[in-house]
Design a protein around this motif. Sequence first.
Motif, PDB file in Angstrom:
ATOM      1  N   GLY A 155       5.190   3.554  -7.555  1.00 44.45           N
ATOM      2  CA  GLY A 155       5.615   2.325  -6.744  1.00 44.45           C
ATOM      3  C   GLY A 155       7.016   2.052  -6.773  1.00 44.45           C
ATOM      4  O   GLY A 155       7.334   1.352  -5.844  1.00 44.45           O
ATOM      5  N   ASP A 156       8.000   2.893  -7.572  1.00 49.94           N
ATOM      6  CA  ASP A 156       9.200   2.387  -7.577  1.00 49.94           C
ATOM      7  C   ASP A 156      10.009   3.631  -6.715  1.00 49.94           C
ATOM      8  O   ASP A 156      11.208   3.601  -7.144  1.00 49.94           O
ATOM      9  CB  ASP A 156       9.501   2.273  -9.096  1.00 49.94           C
ATOM     10  CG  ASP A 156       8.966   1.070  -9.689  1.00 49.94           C
ATOM     11  OD1 ASP A 156       9.007   0.103  -9.188  1.00 49.94           O
ATOM     12  OD2 ASP A 156       8.680   1.305 -10.880  1.00 49.94           O
ATOM     13  N   GLY A 157       9.406   4.772  -6.223  1.00 55.52           N
ATOM     14  CA  GLY A 157      10.223   5.689  -5.602  1.00 55.52           C
ATOM     15  C   GLY A 157       9.639   7.007  -6.141  1.00 55.52           C
ATOM     16  O   GLY A 157       8.552   7.056  -6.702  1.00 55.52           O
ATOM     17  N   ARG A 158      10.554   7.685  -6.041  1.00 54.94           N
ATOM     18  CA  ARG A 158      10.387   9.190  -6.485  1.00 54.94           C
ATOM     19  C   ARG A 158      11.016   9.614  -7.902  1.00 54.94           C
ATOM     20  O   ARG A 158      12.103   9.274  -8.186  1.00 54.94           O
ATOM     21  CB  ARG A 158      10.434  10.477  -5.822  1.00 54.94           C
ATOM     22  CG  ARG A 158       9.531  10.241  -4.312  1.00 54.94           C
ATOM     23  CD  ARG A 158       9.768  11.421  -3.312  1.00 54.94           C
ATOM     24  NE  ARG A 158       8.844  11.538  -2.431  1.00 54.94           N
ATOM     25  CZ  ARG A 158       8.503  12.520  -1.593  1.00 54.94           C
ATOM     26  NH1 ARG A 158       8.847  13.665  -1.957  1.00 54.94           N
ATOM     27  NH2 ARG A 158       7.629  12.339  -0.477  1.00 54.94           N
ATOM     28  N   GLU A 159      10.360  10.381  -8.754  1.00 53.53           N
ATOM     29  CA  GLU A 159      11.215  10.655 -10.127  1.00 53.53           C
ATOM     30  C   GLU A 159      10.532  12.003 -10.448  1.00 53.53           C
ATOM     31  O   GLU A 159       9.541  12.473 -10.311  1.00 53.53           O
ATOM     32  CB  GLU A 159      10.568   9.601 -11.116  1.00 53.53           C
ATOM     33  CG  GLU A 159      11.294  10.315 -12.460  1.00 53.53           C
ATOM     34  CD  GLU A 159      11.282   8.845 -13.407  1.00 53.53           C
ATOM     35  OE1 GLU A 159      11.405   9.242 -14.874  1.00 53.53           O
ATOM     36  OE2 GLU A 159      10.732   7.723 -13.049  1.00 53.53           O
ATOM     37  N   ALA A 160      11.424  12.943 -10.713  1.00 51.23           N
ATOM     38  CA  ALA A 160      11.215  14.337 -11.122  1.00 51.23           C
ATOM     39  C   ALA A 160      10.954  14.646 -12.687  1.00 51.23           C
ATOM     40  O   ALA A 160      11.703  13.852 -13.305  1.00 51.23           O
ATOM     41  CB  ALA A 160      12.348  15.254 -10.630  1.00 51.23           C
TER      42      ALA A 160
ATOM     43  N   LEU B  74       4.253   7.859 -17.246  1.00 54.01           N
ATOM     44  CA  LEU B  74       4.427   7.786 -15.715  1.00 54.01           C
ATOM     45  C   LEU B  74       3.488   8.008 -15.155  1.00 54.01           C
ATOM     46  O   LEU B  74       2.548   9.036 -15.324  1.00 54.01           O
ATOM     47  CB  LEU B  74       5.537   8.361 -15.352  1.00 54.01           C
ATOM     48  CG  LEU B  74       6.400   8.349 -14.015  1.00 54.01           C
ATOM     49  CD1 LEU B  74       6.918   6.900 -13.726  1.00 54.01           C
ATOM     50  CD2 LEU B  74       7.208   9.414 -13.722  1.00 54.01           C
ATOM     51  N   THR B  75       2.799   7.189 -13.869  1.00 50.24           N
ATOM     52  CA  THR B  75       1.715   7.593 -13.432  1.00 50.24           C
ATOM     53  C   THR B  75       1.978   7.478 -11.744  1.00 50.24           C
ATOM     54  O   THR B  75       2.901   6.425 -11.313  1.00 50.24           O
ATOM     55  CB  THR B  75       0.552   6.452 -13.510  1.00 50.24           C
ATOM     56  OG1 THR B  75       0.191   6.329 -14.848  1.00 50.24           O
ATOM     57  CG2 THR B  75      -0.740   6.623 -12.605  1.00 50.24           C
ATOM     58  N   GLY B  76       1.649   8.504 -11.015  1.00 52.49           N
ATOM     59  CA  GLY B  76       1.897   8.549  -9.545  1.00 52.49           C
ATOM     60  C   GLY B  76       1.147   9.707  -8.969  1.00 52.49           C
ATOM     61  O   GLY B  76       0.459  10.435  -9.840  1.00 52.49           O
ATOM     62  N   GLU B  77       1.560  10.070  -7.729  1.00 51.20           N
ATOM     63  CA  GLU B  77       1.097  11.074  -7.045  1.00 51.20           C
ATOM     64  C   GLU B  77       2.248  12.308  -7.195  1.00 51.20           C
ATOM     65  O   GLU B  77       3.220  12.041  -6.878  1.00 51.20           O
ATOM     66  CB  GLU B  77       0.820  10.915  -5.452  1.00 51.20           C
ATOM     67  CG  GLU B  77       0.249  11.869  -4.586  1.00 51.20           C
ATOM     68  CD  GLU B  77       0.049  11.747  -3.324  1.00 51.20           C
ATOM     69  OE1 GLU B  77      -0.295  12.687  -2.645  1.00 51.20           O
ATOM     70  OE2 GLU B  77       0.490  10.608  -2.699  1.00 51.20           O
TER      71      GLU B  77
END
Length: 286
Positions: A264-269, A246-249
């Motif tokens: 890009g698909d929202g937020r994930e914990a 998973l890649t994101g900020e």
Amino acid sequence: MTPSDAPQSRWSDLGRPPLNVPALRRGLLRPGSLWTALDVVGSTGSTNTDLAARAADLTEGTVLVAEEQTAGRGRLERTWTAPARSGLFFSVYLTPENVPAERWGWLPLLTGVAAATGLARAAGVDMALKWPNDLLVTVGGEERKTGGILAERAGDGVVIGIGLNVSLRADELPAPTAASLALAGAVSTDRETLLRGVLRSVEHWYGLWRDADGDAAASGVQEAYAAGCATLGKAVRAQLPGDRTLTGEAVAVDGDGRLVLSTGDGREAVSAGDIVHLRGVAGGLT
């Protein structure tokens, strides 16, 4: 295991002298203190493994320190080794009986806050945290790992291990991304001073968290962790269980200690995984 109390070995290495066990006990094992027992061994495989094997017979606040670890373990079964007396390698046993077990996951993050704040005072070095369990310093303008934390359930409590590079020289580092307090310009690399500083800081933060029944927000632990976490605000790649990536900020650490990523698909914990800080839009590794 060989006790390091023996005075005849006290000056075997003037650059990296053994720890003074009686002095540490006098300074830490005080009435009303969290710390109830402290032993130092010359060499062992892993202080975490040693304490976990004895968990049924331990009292809360037991501390085991090794001058050298030959099979130290980090997360994901990584090894942690360093020259004898070049760092701090120790484990503590805690039994937060009044805290719901589902909140015990905060213990390694709490220990990170305690270690970072204690070392900042004792060593005079700016420390940062990489989620979930790495201690970072800045060397040559780059953040590098100087320590790590590993928490494991054992008996009725938790064994928490800390490994910290203190006096390693550049040619002794295990990897180019590693560092030591000495290389980060520490004003003190006296291991007794550093160990006392970290343990007293753990006692402080653990007391706040335990008195708040493990509520990370009410105790201030969640806010302190977020303030010192270098992962937040960075683009990261998370290698998750099941070979999922998973890649994101990284935008937050939630009430359960999970790292929240904005993708890009929202937020994930993310509750568990290997986190890599990425540099810039191109995503080069830091």
